[in-house]
Structures are given as C-alpha cells and as structure tokens.
Design a protein around this motif. Structure first.
Motif, short mmCIF file in Angstrom:
data_model
loop_
_atom_site.label_atom_id
_atom_site.label_comp_id
_atom_site.label_asym_id
_atom_site.label_seq_id
_atom_site.Cartn_x
_atom_site.Cartn_y
_atom_site.Cartn_z
N VAL A 192 27.31 -24.29 6.27
CA VAL A 192 26.69 -23.63 5.13
C VAL A 192 25.66 -22.62 5.63
CG1 VAL A 192 25.47 -23.94 2.96
CG2 VAL A 192 27.01 -25.72 3.79
N ARG A 193 25.71 -21.41 5.08
CA ARG A 193 24.77 -20.34 5.46
C ARG A 193 23.91 -19.96 4.27
NH1 ARG A 193 27.64 -15.15 7.08
NH2 ARG A 193 25.48 -14.44 7.25
N VAL A 227 18.98 -24.30 3.93
CA VAL A 227 19.76 -25.41 4.47
C VAL A 227 18.85 -26.20 5.40
CG1 VAL A 227 21.80 -26.09 5.79
CG2 VAL A 227 21.87 -24.02 4.37
N LYS A 228 18.70 -27.49 5.11
CA LYS A 228 17.81 -28.36 5.89
C LYS A 228 18.61 -29.55 6.37
CE LYS A 228 13.81 -26.75 3.30
NZ LYS A 228 12.65 -27.08 2.44
N PRO A 229 19.22 -29.44 7.56
CA PRO A 229 20.18 -30.44 8.04
C PRO A 229 19.62 -31.85 8.19
CG PRO A 229 20.29 -28.42 9.34
CD PRO A 229 19.08 -28.31 8.48
N MET A 230 18.31 -32.01 8.30
CA MET A 230 17.74 -33.33 8.52
C MET A 230 17.76 -34.20 7.26
SD MET A 230 17.06 -33.35 11.69
CE MET A 230 16.06 -34.82 11.81
N VAL A 261 21.47 -29.10 1.26
CA VAL A 261 21.74 -27.74 0.78
C VAL A 261 20.93 -27.49 -0.49
CG1 VAL A 261 23.50 -26.08 0.11
CG2 VAL A 261 24.06 -27.89 1.75
N HIS A 262 20.09 -26.46 -0.45
CA HIS A 262 19.29 -26.09 -1.60
C HIS A 262 19.93 -24.87 -2.25
CE1 HIS A 262 15.37 -28.19 -0.15
NE2 HIS A 262 16.43 -28.80 0.32
N GLN A 303 16.88 -24.71 -9.65
CA GLN A 303 17.05 -25.18 -8.28
C GLN A 303 17.82 -26.49 -8.24
OE1 GLN A 303 13.37 -25.10 -6.03
NE2 GLN A 303 12.52 -23.53 -7.37
N ILE A 304 18.70 -26.61 -7.24
CA ILE A 304 19.56 -27.78 -7.08
C ILE A 304 19.50 -28.25 -5.63
CG2 ILE A 304 21.91 -28.69 -7.30
CD1 ILE A 304 20.89 -27.72 -9.96
#
Length: 222
Positions: free
Chosen positions: A6-7, A24-27, A32-33, A42-43
């Motif tokens: 995801v970009r 995108v915050k993989p931790m 995925v925001h 916002q989701i």
C-alpha cells in the motif's frame, strides 16, 4: 485488485466507496489510514479490506461534497483543480500521488498551484466540475447499492457543513503548516477554501490531513 504493498496517495475502494490512502503505519494491526473522498471521513483498516483503483480519463467522483470528472486532455486555467497522477516534484516542491491542488498560474511547461508547487503538464490531469454523459462513476464501486437519496446528499456542501461543524475553520484560527514548518493564521474562508496569512490557499479538506496541517489555536468569539 487487492493490495499487497500500500502506498500513500493510492485511490482505493473500501465498503463500496472511494477513499484515498493518506498514511501507512506497518507496526499497527489496522495499518492503513484512509480518507473517504466524498467527505474526508478518516478510516483505519487493513490492506486486505481495500481494493486498488487507478483513476483514468472520464472517471467522475465526489471530492468533499462536489463532483468532478477527470479530463486528461483539457488545459487548465487559473482557478481550476488538478489531480497529480504522475508526481515528480523538484527539490523545493511538496506534492505526492493523487494530490488535488488548485492552479494559480499557467506556464508553457507547467502550472504553479496555490500551494506554491510547480507541477509539470505531464504530471497531472484536469478535474472538471460536474460530469458528462460519457463519464464513468467511481464514487462508488457499485452505485446500485447506494439509494438515490444518499447519492444526492453526498454531493451537498451544506450537508458537510452540518456534519463537520466542529472541524470548520474560522478566521483567526492558527495552524502549523508542517510542509513549510510555518505557523499561519487563517485570514479568509470561502465555501471550500482557506487562505492563510503566509499566502497559501488550500482546500478545506486538506486541513484534515494530519501530515500537512495541525490546528494549534482555535479562535473563539464566545
């Protein structure tokens, strides 16, 4: 098309509606925001729950209560909106994939936007207000699942004003413009745009992007 990488900036469908990836915050489990483009809600979700969509000529969608159609052939004029689909910013420019910006000046090889970005002509497509008979609906993955009453409501600025009353900017509010590392006061507000004291004009929806702006003072008349 399901996503495995995801970009930021990608257009995706989530729960039948068009969204844009803004972080995108993989931790995190829900890494995925997203912003829902029709109202910037916002989701938080996962890559497995979204489906990639690459915008193309004649696609039509809703951006913050107003409908636009993509036109890759039309030339912009000052005041028009563009969608940056092939970003290649120079050192002093700050824009990324699928950003929506307003044109301030048109030059032979590029445009200057109201955010002081120089965007070359091959990097963007035009966003023409409204839709044509030949346009393809992408606000919804399947519009037949959305009642007509809801579709009409989604294209209403007045509905957004009521929905997001606590988020509406006011003259006197102060934001941190993170891209320019500048504190700036709101000096003018229209139905859909904000003007800051340091000369930058942005769409109201952009103020909700936590990576670009942070509200640090709310002006109150109480």
């Amino acid at each position: 098309m399901k996503l495995y990488q995801v970009r930021k900036g990608q257009f995706v469908f989530y729960k039948n509606e068009l969204h844009k990836v803004y972080s995108v915050k993989p931790m995190f489990r829900q890494s995925v925001h997203l912003y829902r483009l029709k109202d910037m809600e916002q989701i938080l979700t996962r890559a497995a729950d979204i489906e990639l969509y690459r915008p193309k000529h004649n696609d039509t969608f809703i951006f913050y209560g107003q409908r636009y159609t993509i036109d890759q052939y039309k030339k912009p004029e000052p005041g028009d909106y563009i969608l940056i689909t092939k970003p290649a910013p120079d050192l002093f420019d700050h824009y990324s994939l699928n950003e929506i910006e307003k044109v301030e000046e048109v030059h032979e090889n590029s445009v200057t936007t109201t955010k002081d970005n120089g965007v070359k002509h091959h990097e963007y497509v035009m966003l023409v207000p409204g839709k044509s008979e030949a346009s393809q609906e992408i606000a919804y993955y399947d519009k037949e699942l959305v009642p007509e009453e809801q579709r009409l409501k989604d294209e209403s600025i007045s509905y957004l004003a009521e929905k997001d009353v606590t988020l509406q900017p006011y003259v006197g509010d102060i934001y941190l413009d993170k891209r320019n590392n500048t504190k700036a006061m709101v000096v003018a507000v229209t139905e859909s745009e904000v003007t800051f004291g340091h000369g930058i004009h942005v769409h109201i929806a952009e103020l909700l992007d936590e990576e670009s702006f942070e509200l640090i003072y709310r002006y109150s008349t109480d």
